[in-house]
Structure formats: structure tokens, C-alpha cells
Design an enzyme around this catalytic site. Structure first.
Site, PDB file in Angstrom:
ATOM      1  N   TYR A  11     -11.148 -13.360  -2.082  1.00  0.00           N
ATOM      2  CA  TYR A  11     -12.333 -14.030  -2.591  1.00  0.00           C
ATOM      3  C   TYR A  11     -12.303 -15.519  -2.248  1.00  0.00           C
ATOM      4  O   TYR A  11     -11.581 -16.301  -2.850  1.00  0.00           O
ATOM      5  CB  TYR A  11     -12.460 -13.853  -4.104  1.00  0.00           C
ATOM      6  CG  TYR A  11     -12.487 -12.419  -4.582  1.00  0.00           C
ATOM      7  CD1 TYR A  11     -12.927 -11.377  -3.757  1.00  0.00           C
ATOM      8  CD2 TYR A  11     -12.079 -12.091  -5.875  1.00  0.00           C
ATOM      9  CE1 TYR A  11     -12.942 -10.066  -4.205  1.00  0.00           C
ATOM     10  CE2 TYR A  11     -12.103 -10.787  -6.329  1.00  0.00           C
ATOM     11  CZ  TYR A  11     -12.527  -9.777  -5.491  1.00  0.00           C
ATOM     12  OH  TYR A  11     -12.549  -8.465  -5.936  1.00  0.00           O
ATOM     13  N   HIS A  58      -5.664  -3.751  -2.319  1.00  0.00           N
ATOM     14  CA  HIS A  58      -7.082  -4.077  -2.167  1.00  0.00           C
ATOM     15  C   HIS A  58      -7.659  -3.514  -0.869  1.00  0.00           C
ATOM     16  O   HIS A  58      -7.197  -3.854   0.225  1.00  0.00           O
ATOM     17  CB  HIS A  58      -7.232  -5.603  -2.180  1.00  0.00           C
ATOM     18  CG  HIS A  58      -8.615  -6.085  -2.449  1.00  0.00           C
ATOM     19  ND1 HIS A  58      -8.984  -7.400  -2.308  1.00  0.00           N
ATOM     20  CD2 HIS A  58      -9.738  -5.438  -2.861  1.00  0.00           C
ATOM     21  CE1 HIS A  58     -10.257  -7.548  -2.638  1.00  0.00           C
ATOM     22  NE2 HIS A  58     -10.739  -6.368  -2.963  1.00  0.00           N
TER      23      HIS A  58
END
Length: 321
Positions: free
Chosen positions: A50, A133
Site C-alpha cells: 500500500y 499477500h
């Protein structure tokens, strides 16, 4: 481990803090974290991906000084953030310009480096939960090296729980059945509009005592407003006409009982016994307070009955009815 307090099964998703699609200022991001804390939210999720580490840094600033024993913090592994010689705009959806880049790495060394880097950016001494992830194209590496490394760290007490976060159910189902994980982060696949996780991953989690953190519960925007805008997105792409039509039909039923589509969408995942809680992405303090207000709305039982009667919600979806 218990991810959410029994009376507050909502937490903060950290992607918007790093300017997902549109810029967010440092002070605005910190204010967002503070608003979540003030609302009683005690689960915070982030990832190196992010904003090329920016979300972790900003979340760390927002949580600085708060009692570490009073909240649950999760981050992720699979991408390493490194420095390049020149600055450039990020090309994966975040409105940042940086000399940082990302690369895939599910190796043991990569996992250990990723966790060390996350701890530094967050300014903390531990992660409570670590997710592998988006290993969509890296199943073999995840199973061979990433998960065994995380299991070792969990067994040593370095981290509390491990799992995987993805936008699909098929591979998550395999992980739940084949790997000794504790939790999954399921993005956009168990929502009011798309509850098809019921076909595979949700029953697998029940059978294997794996908790679910449901995220993407508004399907990237289509369920986030009382009435979907014509240009609303579904899974970060323009929503097809068929889904816009269904969202409006869902809204019709919600409004007939005096509640809104976002309020019903927020509550829906929480009725499944495998779901520990939800995390909602917020970019401003106002969004936090708005979502917190939605979470306090009581949904009439008749809403769920009518949604199922109209064929807008699967009969096997757990609801109070």
C-alpha cells in the site's frame, strides 16, 4: 487469537491511507487513524504494497503512543519495498511519487526482511497477524517457503497468527485445507452482492477452525452509497449494467424497511459464523465516523427475509432470519 473485541467487530483497512487512487495528506491519514481509535476500533490492517510502504508509516504515526496491548495489528508479506535511483509515480493504483519500488518475494529471506521492514515503518516491536499477500501466481513459493517461515515464527511466539489475503476463493480454500493457518483476509468475495465464498472457502474455514476477516465489503464502491452512481465500480473496474441493476434492486428492499444499502452491506458478512470481523478502508476521519454510524444501525430481520424471497440473496447465506 481473538482478532476483534466482541462488541466492536469492525477495524480499519489501511490501503486508502496511502492515497489509493487519489492523494491523501500525512495529517489527514493520521487523523483517520485517530478517528478509528476514538470510535473504539481496535483492529488495524496494512501492507507494504500500500503506497510502497507509505500506509505502514502513516498507520505507525497514527498509533504512536497508544497502548500496544490494546489493539491488533496485521500486515503482509510477499512484496519487498526497495529504493531505486529515480523518483516515479506508482503504477499500481496509489497516488504517490517515490523512489521506492516493489518486487515479489515469497522466499524465507524475503519474508523475514519484509517483516523487519514493516516493523521499522510501523514503529512497533511486533505484528499480531501476518498474511501472505496476493500469491495468485506464486502458489508453489508460498507453500514451500512463505508459510513454513511464518509457521516457524508463530511457533516461536514472534507473531500471533498467520494466514493469507486474496481477492479470490479457490486458492484461499486450498490454503485453508492444506496449510496450518489461523485466519484469511477475504477481499470482495463474501459481500451482499457477491457471497459466492459460500461455495468453497467459507465452509472450509468452518471445518478447519480458520477465522475470516472480510474486506472489500462494498465491492470497491458499488455498495458504498444508498444508490449506486452510474459510474460506480465493482472490484475496481466499471460495474456492468447487470450489477448496477442488482444493486438498485437491493437498495429498493433496504429502503422499503427504512435502512440504506451500505448499512445492510456492512452488517451482512458479520452473520457468518466463520467471520471474526470486517475491516473497512477509510481515507478521512469523516469516512470512519460514517462507517461507524452504519455499524450501529439495527437491520430489521424482514430485510434479510425479503432479500431472499426476491432472489437477491442466496438462501444459504447466514442471516438472522
Amino acid at each position: 487469537m481473538k482478532l476483534f473485541p466482541a462488541d466492536q467487530r469492525i477495524g480499519l483497512g489501511g490501503a486508502p491511507l496511502a492515497g489509493l487512487f487519489t492523494p491523501v495528506a500525512d495529517d489527514e491519514a493520521v487523523a483517520t487513524v485517530q478517528a478509528a481509535w476514538d470510535e473504539g476500533w481496535r483492529y488495524f490492517d496494512t501492507a507494504p504494497h500500500y503506497g510502497l510502504g507509505l500506509a505502514e508509516e502513516r498507520l505507525g504515526l497514527g498509533l504512536a503512543g497508544k497502548p500496544r496491548s490494546e489493539y491488533v495489528l496485521s500486515s503482509k508479506v510477499g512484496r519487498i519495498i526497495y529504493s531505486a535511483s529515480t523518483e516515479a509515480p506508482d503504477d499500481e493504483g496509489f497516488a504517490v511519487v517515490s523512489n521506492r519500488r516493489r518486487r515479489w518475494d515469497f522466499s524465507r529471506d524475503g519474508v523475514l526482511q519484509s517483516i523487519e521492514d514493516s516493523l521499522r515503518r510501523l514503529g512497533t516491536d511486533r505484528l499480531d497477524v501476518v498474511f501472505v499477500h496476493d500469491p495468485d501466481d506464486h502458489y508453489s513459493e508460498a507453500v514451500a517457503t512463505a508459510f513454513p517461515t511464518l509457521i516457524e515464527l508463530r511457533d516461536q511466539g514472534v507473531i500471533g497468527a498467520i494466514g493469507s489475503g486474496m481477492n479470490q476463493t479457490a486458492m484461499l480454500t486450498r490454503f485453508v485445507r492444506e496449510v496450518d493457518i489461523d485466519v484469511i483476509m477475504l477481499a470482495g468475495r463474501y459481500t451482499l452482492l457477491d457471497p459466492d465464498g459460500l461455495d468453497d472457502v467459507m465452509p472450509a474455514c468452518e471445518q478447519n477452525d480458520v477465522q475470516v476477516v472480510a474486506v472489500g465489503i462494498f465491492n470497491s464502491g458499488l455498495l458504498s452509497q444508498p444508490r449506486p452512481a452510474p459510474d460506480a465500480t465493482f472490484n475496481y473496474a466499471p460495474a456492468p449494467a447487470s450489477l448496477l441493476s442488482k444493486a438498485n434492486q437491493l437498495a429498493d428492499v433496504c429502503e422499503s424497511h427504512g435502512v440504506t444499502l451500505p448499512a445492510v452491506a456492512l452488517k451482512f458478512p458479520l452473520f457468518h459464523p466463520a467471520v471474526a470481523g470486517i475491516a473497512v478502508g477509510c481515507r478521512t476521519a469523516e469516512e470512519v465516523h460514517a462507517n461507524a454510524a452504519l455499524s450501529r444501525i439495527e437491520i430489521p430481520t424482514a430485510v434479510w427475509t425479503d432479500l431472499k424471497s426476491a432472489g437477491l440473496l442466496r438462501e444459504d447465506a447466514p442471516t438472522p432470519a
